[in-house]
Design an enzyme around this catalytic site. Structure first.
Site, short mmCIF file in Angstrom:
data_model
loop_
_atom_site.label_atom_id
_atom_site.label_comp_id
_atom_site.label_asym_id
_atom_site.label_seq_id
_atom_site.Cartn_x
_atom_site.Cartn_y
_atom_site.Cartn_z
N GLU A 42 10.62 2.09 57.98
CA GLU A 42 11.88 1.54 58.49
C GLU A 42 11.68 0.41 59.50
O GLU A 42 11.99 0.55 60.69
CB GLU A 42 12.73 2.65 59.11
CG GLU A 42 13.12 3.71 58.10
CD GLU A 42 14.06 4.76 58.67
OE1 GLU A 42 14.39 4.70 59.86
OE2 GLU A 42 14.46 5.65 57.89
N GLU A 91 12.91 9.80 52.47
CA GLU A 91 13.63 10.59 53.48
C GLU A 91 15.08 10.67 53.09
O GLU A 91 15.69 9.66 52.75
CB GLU A 91 13.63 9.92 54.87
CG GLU A 91 12.37 9.99 55.64
CD GLU A 91 12.50 9.31 57.01
OE1 GLU A 91 13.61 9.26 57.59
OE2 GLU A 91 11.48 8.83 57.49
#
Ligand code: FCB
Length: 472
Positions: A176, A364
């Site tokens: 991320e 995720e």
């Protein structure tokens, strides 16, 4: 408990390919603790979490789930659930405390034991090289806004894969980059807690470069055959209305959160809308010749982290993107994130249609609630079962639509340190009593075990039958 789980909705597991990987994920700083042990140096998250007012209740990752000492117990839980794959991260601050130079042998030893423990249990590791715990010494030298950090990262990545690549075939460079750059250097809500949009834009570009340089340097190393990807947070962004200004505001959020990190690796450029937003903060001048070729160095898979939909309205009072957002549904998690499974399907379809045909993994997805033990010591997290049922169902819909989704890593195996939110929100399949470090498998873990067993009957990696480990 058994009644509750059998009454819960079950997945149609026939919708998933035989080879689909059922996994769960964690990250080093969120679970390991032992921040002063084994030769580890402080990371930006140690410094940030110890700064007054930086995290909720002043929580830190000093102890977290004490996974550094309890990893065998945790791997036994993963085994008991029947996980076929486990996504973990290795800590840069543990492996390379000085941010350069040779790796720390104690850290290599720790991670070799951990990866060996996964192999014994027949669980396939996916290892993230950067899940936000940069050695503090590199932040002092400029952090991600400094280009040199990307070069340092590529060296660390190669050394780490050289040292561990015989035990793990799947590697994720960066987790991320949007969070690391914009939360860390603009919003100041994540480490290192800076508030400077120009610095965030530089950090974003250098994280993209860091990914590309790392892919190249790993390919030149001792285990060039490993599979490599990057894990991006991909948000389903929709305009609040069909008014022109709302649509434009949504496009700016999409450019910032998604396109800035998806277009360069797979399309080889920053889209015009990204340049429109950030050239005045120096983006164009940061891009050196060859950068986009480096960033788009071919990889093997894409990691999709997805949590919620954002419904965006134009908001002239917001000086950054002129936008504000809300969540779509009344149903929401403890963090107020919407529960809207179709947004996972949307982002999976979008990545495969607009960016790349590479295999995708949901690296995720999960939900936080304020879970508690009941009078019998059980944690009955029916809402999480509902979330997982919906989101796995959405992944199945993407597969039915032709998207090559190869696996799903539930965030998270364990309750853990949720960054700026500390320990106040629980994402785990496993409940952690932080006072005693007791682990309790929640109802969702037991539900997940049933789904995995229904789908496969057999482990998909290694040979669990020969591992000598007997399921409880
Ligand atoms: C993601 C992070 C992960 C976790 C989840 C809830 O943004 O990658 O570490 O905190 O959010």
């Amino acid at each position: 408990m058994t009644d509750i789980i059998s009454a819960a909705p079950q997945l149609d597991t026939a919708l998933f390919p035989d080879s689909f990987l059922w996994g769960a994920a964690t990250a080093a700083y969120q679970i390991e603790g032992a921040v002063d042990e084994g030769g580890r140096a402080p990371s930006i998250w140690d410094t940030f979490s110890h700064s007054p007012g930086a995290t909720r209740n002043g929580d830190t990752g000093d102890v977290a789930c004490d996974h550094y000492h309890r990893w065998k117990t945790d791997l036994d839980i993963a085994y008991d659930i029947g996980l076929q794959a486990y996504r973990l991260s290795v800590s840069w601050a543990r492996l390379q405390p000085d941010g350069e130079g040779p790796l720390n042998p104690e850290a290599i030893d720790f991670y070799r034991q951990l990866l060996g423990g996964l192999a014994e249990r027949g669980i396939r590791p996916f290892v993230t090289l950067y899940h936000w715990d940069m050695p503090q010494v590199l932040e002092v030298a400029g952090g991600w806004p400094a280009r040199r950090t990307a070069e340092r990262f590529a060296d660390y990545a190669r050394l780490t894969v050289d040292a561990l690549g015989d035990l793990a075939e799947d590697w994720i460079t960066v987790n991320e980059p949007w969070c690391s750059s914009f939360n860390g250097y603009h919003a100041g809500t994540h480490a290192p807690g800076r508030r400077d949009l120009g610095a965030a834009v530089a950090a974003a570009h250098h994280l993209n470069v860091a990914h590309g340089l790392a892919v190249r340097s790993i390919r030149e190393g001792a285990h060039p055959q490993v599979r490599i990807g990057v894990a991006n947070l991909i948000t389903d962004v929709v305009a609040a209305s069909d008014r022109h200004d709302d649509i434009e505001a949504a496009a700016r959020i999409d450019a910032n959160n998604n396109l800035m990190f998806l277009a360069p690796p797979y399309l080889g450029h920053y889209p015009a809308v990204v340049h429109d937003l950030y050239d005045r903060y120096g983006l164009e001048s940061l891009i050196q010749p060859g950068d986009l070729k480096t960033i788009s160095t071919p990889t093997d898979f894409v990691g999709v982290n997805h949590y919620h939909q954002m419904v965006v309205s134009s908001d002239p009072s917001d000086p950054h993107l002129g936008a504000s957002f809300t969540h779509a549904e009344p149903a929401s998690t403890s963090l107020g994130w919407s529960i809207k499974p179709e947004s996972l399907r949307n982002v999976l379809c979008r990545v495969s249609q607009e960016f790349t045909e590479l295999p995708l993994y949901v690296t995720e997805s999960g939900a936080s609630f304020h879970d508690e033990t009941d009078h019998e010591g059980n944690v009955i997290d029916i809402e999480r079962i509902g979330y997982l049922h919906g989101y796995f169902g959405a992944a199945a819909e993407a597969i039915a639509a032709g998207v090559d989704v190869r696996g799903y890593f539930v965030w998270s195996l364990l309750d853990n340190f949720e960054w700026g939110e500390g320990y106040s929100h629980r994402f785990g399949l496993t409940y952690i009593d932080y006072e005693t470090q007791t682990r309790i498998q929640k109802a969702s873990a037991k539900w997940y075990r049933i789904q995995i067993a229904r789908h496969s009957g057999q482990p998909k990696y290694g040979d669990r039958a020969n591992s000598g480990i007997v399921p409880q």
